[in-house]
Design an enzyme around this catalytic site. Structure first.
Site, PDB file in Angstrom:
ATOM      1  N   SER A 166      69.690  79.997  38.944  1.00 38.26           N
ATOM      2  CA  SER A 166      69.657  78.679  38.316  1.00 38.26           C
ATOM      3  C   SER A 166      68.379  78.553  37.498  1.00 38.26           C
ATOM      4  O   SER A 166      67.387  79.256  37.746  1.00 38.26           O
ATOM      5  CB  SER A 166      69.688  77.588  39.392  1.00 38.26           C
ATOM      6  OG  SER A 166      69.366  76.323  38.852  1.00 38.26           O
ATOM      7  N   TYR A 179      66.203  73.405  46.808  1.00 38.98           N
ATOM      8  CA  TYR A 179      67.162  74.113  45.953  1.00 38.98           C
ATOM      9  C   TYR A 179      66.440  74.992  44.941  1.00 38.98           C
ATOM     10  O   TYR A 179      66.828  76.141  44.710  1.00 38.98           O
ATOM     11  CB  TYR A 179      68.049  73.095  45.240  1.00 38.98           C
ATOM     12  CG  TYR A 179      69.144  73.711  44.403  1.00 38.98           C
ATOM     13  CD1 TYR A 179      70.257  74.301  45.001  1.00 38.98           C
ATOM     14  CD2 TYR A 179      69.073  73.701  43.010  1.00 38.98           C
ATOM     15  CE1 TYR A 179      71.269  74.864  44.233  1.00 38.98           C
ATOM     16  CE2 TYR A 179      70.074  74.260  42.231  1.00 38.98           C
ATOM     17  CZ  TYR A 179      71.167  74.841  42.847  1.00 38.98           C
ATOM     18  OH  TYR A 179      72.168  75.403  42.080  1.00 38.98           O
TER      19      TYR A 179
END
Length: 283
Positions: A166, A179
């Site tokens: 990501s 995250y």
């Protein structure tokens, strides 16, 4: 010299965890378009089978759904047996399962003097159990499938693992520290495993999606009343040199490139697919 194409992928077998999600589905479509046989893995067998059936109806290749809990090695071992029986030995693994947890998310972007009286909304209010869940799903949920679904690759001395990272791995977003850190661990593990497997023919790479508008994040980046971007959504666009959100389909080219023999001398990298977001310093 023959023209460059993805024809080497036709007939190969891929298992993709989290394959029924927005990003996973686009990866499945890309592979199906060139004849890859695909097992869509998911913790819910019903959703995996439903997604596989829908995609199989669109493409002339075999696509099955299989229960594959990325945090349960026994579940993965069982899935491995089913996939080998129905599709054949596994050539490609895509680790796409991942996600965040509310307990590991702050309510405010930054601490200020105005919000210091509500520490529960800041870093101090984060729940370590939430961190555990995020790291388990994203990091361990990449390690375990890589242990189970690569055994055929070892025998054949050839195979590909593609991890889904990501933009948060490069530039952590406000509010989501767990995250961001978990995805950074994916980049690091991709490099580590690529070195570990290099001499036995298994390549390991990653893709790092930028920002796409999906059903999961639409309420965060769009203003439902006006139809315009929310303040957070506008921040993303302002910091993306291409000046827009991406489309999940934008991942298809990078996916096929990295799993194909076209990239046969490439291992240990993670490619940002981000409209230039990672390259922009903000000024």
């Amino acid at each position: 010299m023959e023209p460059i194409s993805f024809k080497d992928l036709k007939g190969k077998v891929c298992v993709i965890t989290g394959g029924s999600g927005v990003i996973g589905s686009e990866m499945v479509k890309a592979m199906a378009s060139v004849g890859v046989k695909i097992a869509v893995g998911g913790s819910s067998p019903a959703s995996a089978e439903k997604a596989a059936a829908k995609l199989a109806a669109e493409f002339d290749t075999k696509i099955i759904g299989v229960e594959a809990n990325v945090l349960d090695k026994a579940s993965l071992e069982k899935a491995n047996e089913i996939i080998r029986e129905k599709l054949g030995p596994i050539d490609i693994l895509i680790n796409c399962a991942g996600g965040n947890n509310p307990g590991a998310t702050t309510k405010v972007e930054e601490m200020t003097e105005e919000n210091m009286d509500k520490l529960e909304d800041t870093f101090y209010g984060l729940d370590l159990n939430g961190f555990d869940k995020v790291f388990d799903l994203n990091f361990k949920g990449t390690i375990l499938p890589s242990m189970v679904f690569t055994k055929d690759m070892l025998k054949n001395k050839k195979g590909v693992i593609l991890n889904v990272s990501s933009m948060n791995a490069y530039k952590p977003l406000t509010k989501i520290p767990a995250y961001s850190a978990a995805k950074a661990s994916i980049n690091n593990f991709t490099e580590w495993l690529a070195v570990h497997f290099a001499k036995i023919g298994i390549r390991v790479n990653g893709v790092a999606p930028g920002f796409f508008i999906t059903s999961q994040n639409r309420f965060l980046v769009m203003d439902e009343k006006t139809g315009n971007f929310s303040p957070r959504g506008q921040k993303i666009v302002n910091n993306t040199p291409m000046g827009k959100f991406g489309d999940p389909q934008d991942l298809q080219g990078a996916t096929l490139f990295l799993i194909s023999d076209i990239s046969g001398f490439i291992t240990g990298i993670t490619i940002p697919v981000d409209g230039g977001y990672n390259a922009f310093g903000g000024v």
